[in-house]
Design a protein around this motif. Structure first.
Motif, PDB file in Angstrom:
ATOM      1  N   THR A 208      -3.325   6.937  45.212  1.00  0.00           N
ATOM      2  CA  THR A 208      -3.998   6.710  44.014  1.00  0.00           C
ATOM      3  C   THR A 208      -3.794   7.832  42.761  1.00  0.00           C
ATOM      4  OG1 THR A 208      -5.782   8.287  45.074  1.00  0.00           O
ATOM      5  CG2 THR A 208      -5.811   6.104  45.409  1.00  0.00           C
ATOM      6  N   SER A 209      -4.662   7.424  41.663  1.00  0.00           N
ATOM      7  CA  SER A 209      -4.122   8.281  40.751  1.00  0.00           C
ATOM      8  C   SER A 209      -4.556   9.707  40.784  1.00  0.00           C
ATOM      9  CB  SER A 209      -4.933   7.810  39.395  1.00  0.00           C
ATOM     10  OG  SER A 209      -6.025   7.773  39.684  1.00  0.00           O
ATOM     11  N   SER A 210      -5.708   9.889  41.570  1.00  0.00           N
ATOM     12  CA  SER A 210      -6.058  11.438  41.518  1.00  0.00           C
ATOM     13  C   SER A 210      -4.963  12.474  42.313  1.00  0.00           C
ATOM     14  CB  SER A 210      -7.297  11.413  42.330  1.00  0.00           C
ATOM     15  OG  SER A 210      -7.025  11.042  43.773  1.00  0.00           O
ATOM     16  N   LEU A 216      -6.769  19.527  37.767  1.00  0.00           N
ATOM     17  CA  LEU A 216      -7.840  20.306  36.709  1.00  0.00           C
ATOM     18  C   LEU A 216      -8.082  19.443  35.517  1.00  0.00           C
ATOM     19  CD1 LEU A 216     -10.093  22.440  36.786  1.00  0.00           C
ATOM     20  CD2 LEU A 216      -8.283  23.996  35.906  1.00  0.00           C
ATOM     21  N   PRO A 217      -6.938  19.164  35.043  1.00  0.00           N
ATOM     22  CA  PRO A 217      -6.778  18.503  33.509  1.00  0.00           C
ATOM     23  C   PRO A 217      -7.741  17.058  33.783  1.00  0.00           C
ATOM     24  CG  PRO A 217      -4.953  19.431  33.448  1.00  0.00           C
ATOM     25  CD  PRO A 217      -5.641  19.428  34.956  1.00  0.00           C
ATOM     26  N   VAL A 222     -12.430  13.577  33.094  1.00  0.00           N
ATOM     27  CA  VAL A 222     -13.493  12.524  33.821  1.00  0.00           C
ATOM     28  C   VAL A 222     -14.693  12.873  33.013  1.00  0.00           C
ATOM     29  CG1 VAL A 222     -14.719  12.216  35.843  1.00  0.00           C
ATOM     30  CG2 VAL A 222     -12.062  11.767  35.545  1.00  0.00           C
ATOM     31  N   MET A 223     -15.031  14.272  33.260  1.00  0.00           N
ATOM     32  CA  MET A 223     -16.356  14.972  32.922  1.00  0.00           C
ATOM     33  C   MET A 223     -16.736  14.701  31.334  1.00  0.00           C
ATOM     34  SD  MET A 223     -18.097  16.063  35.254  1.00  0.00           S
ATOM     35  CE  MET A 223     -17.877  16.695  37.022  1.00  0.00           C
ATOM     36  N   LYS A 224     -15.739  14.296  30.530  1.00  0.00           N
ATOM     37  CA  LYS A 224     -15.691  14.135  28.892  1.00  0.00           C
ATOM     38  C   LYS A 224     -16.231  12.918  28.950  1.00  0.00           C
ATOM     39  CE  LYS A 224     -13.553  14.462  24.538  1.00  0.00           C
ATOM     40  NZ  LYS A 224     -12.224  15.028  24.039  1.00  0.00           N
ATOM     41  N   GLU A 225     -15.531  11.842  29.609  1.00  0.00           N
ATOM     42  CA  GLU A 225     -15.719  10.598  29.704  1.00  0.00           C
ATOM     43  C   GLU A 225     -16.765   9.771  30.240  1.00  0.00           C
ATOM     44  OE1 GLU A 225     -11.772   8.930  31.139  1.00  0.00           O
ATOM     45  OE2 GLU A 225     -10.771   9.558  29.316  1.00  0.00           O
ATOM     46  N   ARG A 346     -12.521   3.011  41.995  1.00  0.00           N
ATOM     47  CA  ARG A 346     -11.924   2.927  43.470  1.00  0.00           C
ATOM     48  C   ARG A 346     -10.473   3.863  43.177  1.00  0.00           C
ATOM     49  NH1 ARG A 346     -11.265  -0.326  48.089  1.00  0.00           N
ATOM     50  NH2 ARG A 346      -9.888   0.628  49.212  1.00  0.00           N
ATOM     51  N   GLU A 347      -9.764   3.879  42.038  1.00  0.00           N
ATOM     52  CA  GLU A 347      -8.642   4.694  41.822  1.00  0.00           C
ATOM     53  C   GLU A 347      -8.781   6.447  41.788  1.00  0.00           C
ATOM     54  OE1 GLU A 347      -9.742   3.184  37.882  1.00  0.00           O
ATOM     55  OE2 GLU A 347      -9.832   2.424  39.875  1.00  0.00           O
ATOM     56  N   ARG A 348     -10.134   6.651  41.453  1.00  0.00           N
ATOM     57  CA  ARG A 348     -10.346   7.816  41.210  1.00  0.00           C
ATOM     58  C   ARG A 348     -11.395   8.663  42.047  1.00  0.00           C
ATOM     59  NH1 ARG A 348      -9.356  10.231  36.249  1.00  0.00           N
ATOM     60  NH2 ARG A 348      -8.223   8.947  34.733  1.00  0.00           N
ATOM     61  N   ARG A 349     -11.731   7.895  43.307  1.00  0.00           N
ATOM     62  CA  ARG A 349     -12.690   8.310  44.358  1.00  0.00           C
ATOM     63  C   ARG A 349     -12.435   9.857  44.681  1.00  0.00           C
ATOM     64  NH1 ARG A 349     -13.688   3.150  47.964  1.00  0.00           N
ATOM     65  NH2 ARG A 349     -14.954   1.894  46.603  1.00  0.00           N
ATOM     66  N   GLY A 350     -10.973   9.907  45.051  1.00  0.00           N
ATOM     67  CA  GLY A 350     -10.748  11.473  45.347  1.00  0.00           C
ATOM     68  C   GLY A 350     -11.179  12.461  44.644  1.00  0.00           C
ATOM     69  N   LEU A 351     -10.860  12.269  43.392  1.00  0.00           N
ATOM     70  CA  LEU A 351     -11.134  13.299  42.264  1.00  0.00           C
ATOM     71  C   LEU A 351     -12.625  13.487  42.148  1.00  0.00           C
ATOM     72  CD1 LEU A 351      -9.987  14.701  39.782  1.00  0.00           C
ATOM     73  CD2 LEU A 351     -10.561  12.641  38.390  1.00  0.00           C
ATOM     74  N   TYR A 352     -13.683  12.428  42.140  1.00  0.00           N
ATOM     75  CA  TYR A 352     -15.097  12.338  42.000  1.00  0.00           C
ATOM     76  C   TYR A 352     -15.423  13.084  43.512  1.00  0.00           C
ATOM     77  CZ  TYR A 352     -15.756   9.394  37.959  1.00  0.00           C
ATOM     78  OH  TYR A 352     -15.912   9.006  36.586  1.00  0.00           O
ATOM     79  N   LEU A 353     -14.951  12.623  44.565  1.00  0.00           N
ATOM     80  CA  LEU A 353     -15.595  13.355  45.645  1.00  0.00           C
ATOM     81  C   LEU A 353     -15.358  14.780  45.797  1.00  0.00           C
ATOM     82  CD1 LEU A 353     -14.716  10.265  48.167  1.00  0.00           C
ATOM     83  CD2 LEU A 353     -17.277  11.044  47.563  1.00  0.00           C
TER      84      LEU A 353
END
Length: 414
Positions: A208-210, A216-217, A222-225, A346-353
């Motif tokens: 996945t993309s994360s 960190l960037p 994600v927080m901005k969007e 789905r592609e950013r689940r790891g990042l969010y979690l």
């Protein structure tokens, strides 16, 4: 693709894994049994505050690393089965310390307990995003809330039986063998949990993309969007700091009302009963109405618990305070986890979690340490006031500052 039969099979075995893992954790509760064990070893208020602080520190920082690793795994289960031993074996270590070391070296035993708790917590934090992302794959999205409710709820129901055993051990056996038997049962529960976990059916998936973006960037982007997710995380920071009150309930009742040690497992039992019963409400409610409502009701329960701690005239009122604490714990376990899956593509689940786990747990590292010093200087009364203020802010922020992220029309029934 997983079939309908695979989804149902995974629901069953992973709920049992979750349940037995929760049972094991109840025998090493950072709210009741471990603070009592530490106090009997001569721990100060600051050292007792270290117990939840270590746990929250372990659940926070390693989650960022775990989220990065998760995106690189085509199948997560083999990796989890190897590293989950670091979550489970520390309880066997605590049992050995209680049986063989405490009578001769109580101070060393206390710090070994801190070290073993740290290993357990850091392993849980590291594997948390990996395990949760796997659950997002192997459990159908329309049943996420029900899954977390069943796993946590059945575990709490079994924990009621475990609390009865713990009470019997504390009454029947001398210190520290009584705690040794509790930690030994925690180890056995973890073995059963591991067996069910190993039965999970998981399909492969691409990286996945994360895992390929700079972590960190990408977080700041994600927080901005995603302003709604940012608002939810800020609210969770206040609720995480608000755990400072519950960390000292057990020690407060022991000192204020001079209750016997054997009564502490009854508080633990009430905590588990309330978790069990509320789980079976939170799961279906979140799946039907959205998990923001579950988190909101959990925060309300925490505020009421703090009020009871402040104004209880005797130890019996703390049964209700612990019950409300259990409502909050189950709401966070069910709604607080499922809502992040709702937020995350789905592609950013790891990042969010990963960042969700960090931002909801790292602030709670400081609160018990600060609470321990406040208790030393001014008394527990002011600790409970601080918790109340923080939880009220978190509650109002969730209520007015966070929108329900789930789009129900996008969820298919099995």
């Amino acid at each position: 693709m997983l079939s309908r039969r695979d989804y149902f099979f995974n629901f069953a075995v992973d709920a049992l894994d979750y349940a037995f893992f929760s049972l094991g954790m109840s025998f090493g509760s950072t709210v009741t049994l471990l603070p009592l064990f530490a106090q009997r070893l001569g721990a100060s208020n600051l050292e007792i505050g270290l117990i939840p602080a270590i746990a929250y520190l372990g659940w926070s920082f390693p989650a960022i690393w775990g989220a990065r690793v998760s995106g690189k795994l085509e199948r997560k289960l083999p990796f989890i089965l190897k590293f989950t031993l670091f979550e489970r074996l520390p309880f066997l270590g605590m049992a050995l310390v209680a049986f063989y070391l405490v009578p001769y070296y109580p101070s060393l035993s206390l710090y070994l307990m801190f070290g073993l708790l740290g290993i357990n917590s850091f392993a849980m934090g590291f594997l948390g995003p990996i395990w949760t992302e796997m659950i997002g794959k192997v459990i159908h999205n329309s049943r996420w809330g029900l899954y977390f409710a069943c796993g946590n709820g059945v575990g709490a129901l079994m924990g009621m039986w475990g609390s009865t055993l713990a009470e019997k051990f504390l009454k029947t056996y001398s210190f520290s063998h009584n705690f040794g038997y509790c930690f030994l049962l925690a180890s056995l529960s973890m073995v059963v949990s591991y067996f069910f976990l190993a039965l999970t059916r998981e399909e492969k998936e691409p990286e996945t993309s994360s895992s390929v973006e700079k972590f960190l960037p990408s977080f700041f982007r994600v927080m901005k969007e995603d302003a709604n997710f940012l608002s939810f995380m800020l609210a969770r920071v206040f609720l995480a700091l608000g755990v400072v009150g519950g960390a000292f309930y057990t020690v407060y009742t022991l000192q204020k009302f001079q209750i016997p040690d054997a009564l502490v497992p009854r508080y633990n039992a009430v905590l588990l009963v309330s978790q069990a019963l509320s789980n079976f409400i939170w799961g279906p409610l979140g799946d039907k109405k959205g998990h923001k409502l579950v988190v909101l009701l959990g925060a309300t329960s925490m505020v009421l618990s703090n009020l009871l701690a402040l104004f209880s005239p005797d130890y019996r009122w703390f049964f209700l305070a612990f019950a409300l604490l259990g409502f909050n714990y189950s709401a966070i376990s069910v709604g607080g986890t499922a809502i992040v899956l709702d937020f995350a593509p789905r592609e950013r689940r790891g990042l969010y979690l990963g960042w969700s786990s960090f931002l909801s747990n790292f602030p709670a590292f400081f609160s018990p340490l600060i609470g321990g010093k406040i208790a030393d200087w001014f008394g527990y009364y002011w600790v409970f006031w601080l918790a109340l203020i923080l939880n009220v802010i978190g509650l109002l922020w969730i209520l007015w500052g966070v929108k329900e992220p789930r789009v129900f029309s996008n969820f298919e029934e099995i």
